[in-house]
Design a protein around this motif. Structure first.
Motif, PDB file in Angstrom:
ATOM      1  N   THR A  33      -8.626   5.365  19.057  1.00 20.77           N
ATOM      2  CA  THR A  33      -9.769   6.035  19.534  1.00 20.77           C
ATOM      3  C   THR A  33      -9.279   6.241  21.168  1.00 20.77           C
ATOM      4  O   THR A  33      -9.262   7.127  21.655  1.00 20.77           O
ATOM      5  CB  THR A  33     -10.427   5.674  19.495  1.00 20.77           C
ATOM      6  N   GLN A  34      -8.965   5.109  22.029  1.00 21.00           N
ATOM      7  CA  GLN A  34      -8.585   5.474  23.591  1.00 21.00           C
ATOM      8  C   GLN A  34      -7.659   6.191  23.623  1.00 21.00           C
ATOM      9  O   GLN A  34      -7.184   7.152  24.618  1.00 21.00           O
ATOM     10  CB  GLN A  34      -8.163   4.221  23.645  1.00 21.00           C
ATOM     11  N   THR A  35      -6.466   6.134  22.638  1.00 20.95           N
ATOM     12  CA  THR A  35      -4.797   7.127  22.717  1.00 20.95           C
ATOM     13  C   THR A  35      -5.732   8.363  23.053  1.00 20.95           C
ATOM     14  O   THR A  35      -4.507   9.013  24.067  1.00 20.95           O
ATOM     15  CB  THR A  35      -4.172   6.486  21.790  1.00 20.95           C
ATOM     16  N   ASN A  36      -6.254   8.794  22.095  1.00 21.34           N
ATOM     17  CA  ASN A  36      -6.276  10.040  21.377  1.00 21.34           C
ATOM     18  C   ASN A  36      -7.579  11.133  22.926  1.00 21.34           C
ATOM     19  O   ASN A  36      -6.990  12.041  23.078  1.00 21.34           O
ATOM     20  CB  ASN A  36      -7.260  10.562  20.663  1.00 21.34           C
ATOM     21  N   ARG A  37      -8.666   9.636  23.351  1.00 20.42           N
ATOM     22  CA  ARG A  37      -8.868  10.349  24.560  1.00 20.42           C
ATOM     23  C   ARG A  37      -8.385  10.441  25.570  1.00 20.42           C
ATOM     24  O   ARG A  37      -8.762  11.570  26.720  1.00 20.42           O
ATOM     25  CB  ARG A  37     -10.621   8.983  24.608  1.00 20.42           C
ATOM     26  N   ASN A  38      -7.527   9.718  26.331  1.00 24.13           N
ATOM     27  CA  ASN A  38      -6.374   9.538  26.938  1.00 24.13           C
ATOM     28  C   ASN A  38      -5.570  11.080  26.789  1.00 24.13           C
ATOM     29  O   ASN A  38      -4.795  11.254  27.727  1.00 24.13           O
ATOM     30  CB  ASN A  38      -5.457   8.503  27.093  1.00 24.13           C
ATOM     31  N   GLN A  40      -6.043  13.591  25.507  1.00 23.01           N
ATOM     32  CA  GLN A  40      -6.440  14.905  25.515  1.00 23.01           C
ATOM     33  C   GLN A  40      -7.281  14.995  26.787  1.00 23.01           C
ATOM     34  O   GLN A  40      -7.273  16.296  27.781  1.00 23.01           O
ATOM     35  CB  GLN A  40      -7.989  14.613  24.561  1.00 23.01           C
ATOM     36  N   LYS A  41      -7.887  14.185  27.697  1.00 19.25           N
ATOM     37  CA  LYS A  41      -8.047  14.144  28.879  1.00 19.25           C
ATOM     38  C   LYS A  41      -7.057  14.770  30.138  1.00 19.25           C
ATOM     39  O   LYS A  41      -7.263  14.970  30.741  1.00 19.25           O
ATOM     40  CB  LYS A  41      -8.685  12.887  29.615  1.00 19.25           C
ATOM     41  N   SER A  42      -5.756  14.288  29.625  1.00 13.90           N
ATOM     42  CA  SER A  42      -4.348  14.300  30.709  1.00 13.90           C
ATOM     43  C   SER A  42      -3.782  15.820  30.083  1.00 13.90           C
ATOM     44  O   SER A  42      -3.751  16.493  30.467  1.00 13.90           O
ATOM     45  CB  SER A  42      -3.739  13.543  30.327  1.00 13.90           C
ATOM     46  N   LEU A  43      -3.661  16.038  28.783  1.00 12.40           N
ATOM     47  CA  LEU A  43      -2.091  17.123  28.433  1.00 12.40           C
ATOM     48  C   LEU A  43      -3.837  18.171  27.979  1.00 12.40           C
ATOM     49  O   LEU A  43      -2.915  19.167  27.605  1.00 12.40           O
ATOM     50  CB  LEU A  43      -1.780  17.157  27.770  1.00 12.40           C
ATOM     51  N   GLY A  44      -5.025  17.842  27.230  1.00  9.54           N
ATOM     52  CA  GLY A  44      -5.842  18.988  27.232  1.00  9.54           C
ATOM     53  C   GLY A  44      -6.124  19.057  25.444  1.00  9.54           C
ATOM     54  O   GLY A  44      -5.890  17.757  24.622  1.00  9.54           O
ATOM     55  N   ARG A  45      -7.220  19.274  25.120  1.00  8.71           N
ATOM     56  CA  ARG A  45      -8.225  19.627  23.236  1.00  8.71           C
ATOM     57  C   ARG A  45      -6.859  19.995  22.650  1.00  8.71           C
ATOM     58  O   ARG A  45      -6.639  18.514  21.740  1.00  8.71           O
ATOM     59  CB  ARG A  45      -8.686  20.737  23.173  1.00  8.71           C
ATOM     60  N   ASN A  46      -5.839  20.032  22.637  1.00  6.02           N
ATOM     61  CA  ASN A  46      -4.472  20.535  21.665  1.00  6.02           C
ATOM     62  C   ASN A  46      -3.462  19.655  21.997  1.00  6.02           C
ATOM     63  O   ASN A  46      -2.418  19.555  20.849  1.00  6.02           O
ATOM     64  CB  ASN A  46      -3.438  22.507  22.095  1.00  6.02           C
ATOM     65  N   ALA A  47      -3.466  18.189  23.029  1.00  3.67           N
ATOM     66  CA  ALA A  47      -2.280  17.801  22.896  1.00  3.67           C
ATOM     67  C   ALA A  47      -2.389  17.147  21.457  1.00  3.67           C
ATOM     68  O   ALA A  47      -1.071  16.341  21.549  1.00  3.67           O
ATOM     69  CB  ALA A  47      -3.040  16.549  24.239  1.00  3.67           C
ATOM     70  N   ILE A  48      -3.618  16.448  20.822  1.00  4.16           N
ATOM     71  CA  ILE A  48      -3.706  15.731  19.340  1.00  4.16           C
ATOM     72  C   ILE A  48      -2.825  16.176  18.560  1.00  4.16           C
ATOM     73  O   ILE A  48      -2.179  15.764  17.593  1.00  4.16           O
ATOM     74  CB  ILE A  48      -4.635  15.000  19.341  1.00  4.16           C
ATOM     75  N   MET A  49      -2.604  17.742  18.347  1.00  8.25           N
ATOM     76  CA  MET A  49      -1.993  17.979  18.151  1.00  8.25           C
ATOM     77  C   MET A  49      -0.450  17.837  17.365  1.00  8.25           C
ATOM     78  O   MET A  49       0.190  17.940  16.966  1.00  8.25           O
ATOM     79  CB  MET A  49      -2.447  20.200  17.590  1.00  8.25           C
ATOM     80  N   VAL A  50       0.461  17.464  18.531  1.00  5.75           N
ATOM     81  CA  VAL A  50       0.887  17.081  18.680  1.00  5.75           C
ATOM     82  C   VAL A  50       1.712  15.339  17.609  1.00  5.75           C
ATOM     83  O   VAL A  50       2.940  16.182  16.795  1.00  5.75           O
ATOM     84  CB  VAL A  50       1.900  17.099  20.434  1.00  5.75           C
ATOM     85  N   THR A  51       1.264  14.927  18.206  1.00  6.19           N
ATOM     86  CA  THR A  51       0.817  13.540  17.058  1.00  6.19           C
ATOM     87  C   THR A  51       0.585  13.908  16.020  1.00  6.19           C
ATOM     88  O   THR A  51       0.997  13.783  14.959  1.00  6.19           O
ATOM     89  CB  THR A  51       0.493  12.543  17.930  1.00  6.19           C
TER      90      THR A  51
END
Length: 265
Positions: A33-38, A40-51
């Protein structure tokens, strides 16, 4: 008094066999949860798509394969999609016979499957790309299995072994190996999606209740000691050793996400 002792004994046995997994699952959930939040806040909502493009299919396939092992029928499966408004990037819908004890117990293992599925893939990648690290990990596990009693010395020994393992992962020569960077990227993608979703936990609880009931019946008729002939200490050391790898890489992923968030400000 017999009834109280029966329930206490059964509760402790259930905790012995599932406590380490539950604890690791909760810790992995907080880290994810904290990793995804970090990210998304730093690279944007779509950052989580990369992983997610790598981690999510492994997560969902772990559910699906375990569901088939326990005789469940796969109704619908989505290995990867853009996050919906609830953040869901994949799912497995399965059906089973609610009167079948094997199917019901399977819910626990289906629910926790992504932890062990992700761990298995990380270990395979480790063997392919960093074989010396896998060899060291297996040595740590074998040393842990030799522990006869829990003591401060044994805890210190296991903790030191994992610190040495972490140092081996990030040894200087590895930074000159392209396989190290590939392994690190893939391990990060997997560990970022290794924890359990609320739906996973809900499903696992169904199986946990049935395991408790089975142990309760075995204890009531006096068969638990003969059937559950398992060295609880060695079992928990083994589970802890395996789950520690998942926790270590989740911690690494969290640390990287935190660094990215700090420098992206």
């Amino acid at each position: 008094m017999f009834i109280i002792d029966l329930f206490v004994k059964t509760g402790l046995e259930t905790l012995y066999f599932t406590g380490v997994i539950i604890l690791a699952g909760l810790l992995l959930g907080v880290l994810e949860t904290q990793t995804n939040r970090n990210f998304q806040k730093s690279l944007g909502r779509n950052a989580i798509m990369v992983t997610g493009v790598i981690g999510t299919p492994i997560h969902e396939l772990s559910h699906a394969i375990t569901a088939l092992i326990f005789g469940h029928k796969i109704i619908d499966i989505k290995l990867f999609q853009r996050p919906d408004r609830d953040g869901v990037m994949g799912y497995v819908n399965h059906a089973y016979n609610t009167k079948n004890i094997y199917h019901q117990v399977g819910n626990l293992f289906i629910g926790i499957a992504p932890i062990f599925g992700g761990l298995l893939v990380i270990m395979v990648l480790m063997g392919l790309l960093l074989p010396q690290v896998l060899e060291s990990f297996l040595t740590v596990v074998s040393q842990g299995m030799a522990v006869e009693t829990l003591s401060l010395a044994s805890f210190n020994g296991i903790f030191t072994a994992y610190l040495d393992l972490l140092k081996l992962v990030f040894a200087g020569e590895n930074f000159q190996n392209i396989g190290f960077y590939l392994f690190l990227f893939l391990a990060i993608c997997i560990s970022a999606h290794i924890s359990l979703s609320p739906a996973d936990i809900k499903g696992a609880l169904k199986g946990l209740i049935f395991i408790f009931l089975i142990l309760l019946i075995l204890n009531a008729i006096g068969l638990s000691q003969s059937i559950l002939a398992v060295d609880v200490l060695k079992y928990n050391v083994l589970m802890s050793s395996l789950l520690m790898i998942a926790v270590i890489f989740s911690l690494i992923t969290f640390a990287i996400s935190l660094i990215v968030r700090i420098f992206a400000r």
